[in-house]
Design a protein around this motif. Structure first.
Motif, PDB file in Angstrom:
ATOM      1  N   THR A  62       0.835  -1.204   0.000  1.00 33.81           N
ATOM      2  CA  THR A  62       0.000   0.000   0.000  1.00 33.81           C
ATOM      3  C   THR A  62       0.868   1.252   0.000  1.00 33.81           C
ATOM      4  OG1 THR A  62      -1.701  -1.204   1.252  1.00 33.81           O
ATOM      5  CG2 THR A  62      -1.880   1.197   1.188  1.00 33.81           C
ATOM      6  N   ILE A 118     -11.377   1.229   1.816  1.00 32.00           N
ATOM      7  CA  ILE A 118     -10.899   1.420   0.443  1.00 32.00           C
ATOM      8  C   ILE A 118      -9.818   0.375   0.218  1.00 32.00           C
ATOM      9  CG2 ILE A 118      -9.727   2.977  -1.155  1.00 32.00           C
ATOM     10  CD1 ILE A 118     -10.833   5.316   0.557  1.00 32.00           C
ATOM     11  N   GLU A 121      -5.072   6.968  -6.864  1.00 36.19           N
ATOM     12  CA  GLU A 121      -6.515   6.972  -7.131  1.00 36.19           C
ATOM     13  C   GLU A 121      -7.349   7.130  -5.861  1.00 36.19           C
ATOM     14  OE1 GLU A 121      -7.685   6.970 -10.271  1.00 36.19           O
ATOM     15  OE2 GLU A 121      -5.568   7.017 -10.862  1.00 36.19           O
ATOM     16  N   VAL A 122      -6.712   7.279  -4.712  1.00 37.73           N
ATOM     17  CA  VAL A 122      -7.443   7.369  -3.451  1.00 37.73           C
ATOM     18  C   VAL A 122      -7.850   8.807  -3.181  1.00 37.73           C
ATOM     19  CG1 VAL A 122      -7.320   7.028  -0.953  1.00 37.73           C
ATOM     20  CG2 VAL A 122      -6.219   5.384  -2.498  1.00 37.73           C
ATOM     21  N   ASN A 123      -9.150   9.021  -3.028  1.00 38.40           N
ATOM     22  CA  ASN A 123      -9.694  10.337  -2.691  1.00 38.40           C
ATOM     23  C   ASN A 123     -10.565  10.188  -1.446  1.00 38.40           C
ATOM     24  OD1 ASN A 123      -8.672  11.929  -4.925  1.00 38.40           O
ATOM     25  ND2 ASN A 123      -9.995  10.639  -6.184  1.00 38.40           N
ATOM     26  N   ILE A 124     -10.257  10.990  -0.455  1.00 42.33           N
ATOM     27  CA  ILE A 124     -11.001  10.920   0.803  1.00 42.33           C
ATOM     28  C   ILE A 124     -11.706  12.239   1.031  1.00 42.33           C
ATOM     29  CG2 ILE A 124     -10.796  10.608   3.276  1.00 42.33           C
ATOM     30  CD1 ILE A 124      -8.421   8.793   2.712  1.00 42.33           C
ATOM     31  N   LYS A 131       0.209  12.057  -0.917  1.00 44.86           N
ATOM     32  CA  LYS A 131      -1.067  11.810  -0.223  1.00 44.86           C
ATOM     33  C   LYS A 131      -0.880  11.890   1.289  1.00 44.86           C
ATOM     34  CE  LYS A 131      -4.135  10.949  -3.448  1.00 44.86           C
ATOM     35  NZ  LYS A 131      -5.415  11.622  -3.599  1.00 44.86           N
ATOM     36  N   VAL A 168      -6.972  -0.959  -2.345  1.00 44.85           N
ATOM     37  CA  VAL A 168      -6.178  -0.569  -3.512  1.00 44.85           C
ATOM     38  C   VAL A 168      -5.462  -1.799  -4.058  1.00 44.85           C
ATOM     39  CG1 VAL A 168      -5.866   1.811  -2.710  1.00 44.85           C
ATOM     40  CG2 VAL A 168      -4.165   0.090  -2.109  1.00 44.85           C
ATOM     41  N   LEU A 188      -1.103   5.257  -4.072  1.00 46.06           N
ATOM     42  CA  LEU A 188      -2.308   5.922  -3.572  1.00 46.06           C
ATOM     43  C   LEU A 188      -2.874   6.955  -4.537  1.00 46.06           C
ATOM     44  CD1 LEU A 188      -1.214   6.484   0.129  1.00 46.06           C
ATOM     45  CD2 LEU A 188      -2.633   4.637  -0.798  1.00 46.06           C
TER      46      LEU A 188
END
Length: 114
Positions: free
Chosen positions: A11, A101, A111-114, A36, A103, A109
């Motif tokens: 990750t 989420i 594509e990770v949106n929080i 991120k 992955v 990371l």
């Protein structure tokens, strides 16, 4: 304020395989991880890192995190390699307070949106 629980291997760091490999090789940061992590840190999110790495690898893990500039609040070692499940209560309004989420391993990371 949000609390983020992030796994390390696959990750944040490229997955290395065995504990022996982890002990002997330097960690390699995955794409967009530092950006991120810094973004979430600047938003004052609580960052808790989790890993199946043995407690005997704590010093090596902390050194790698520091060398790679990864901010975090807590590091939990020795958790199961299996499924990780978060159980949390809903607010009285019905608002959900726990999310997951997943992955792809070693994709970072981006594509990770929080």
């Amino acid at each position: 304020m949000k609390t983020l629980f992030l796994d390390i291997d696959g990750t944040l760091f490229r997955h290395q395989g065995t504990f022996s490999d982890i002990a002997q090789k330097p960690a390699n940061l995955l794409p967009n991880v530092r950006e991120k992590m810094n973004e979430w840190c600047s938003k004052e999110y609580k960052i808790i890192l989790t890993t199946a790495r043995r407690e005997s690898l704590r010093e090596k893990t902390e050194q790698d995190l520091s060398r790679l500039g990864i901010p975090y609040d807590n590091l939990i070692m020795g958790i199961s390699k299996g499924q990780r499940i978060i159980i949390n209560d809903k607010r009285p309004t019905g608002e959900e307070t726990a999310f997951a989420i997943n992955v792809e391993r070693d994709e970072g990371l981006g594509e990770v949106n929080i």
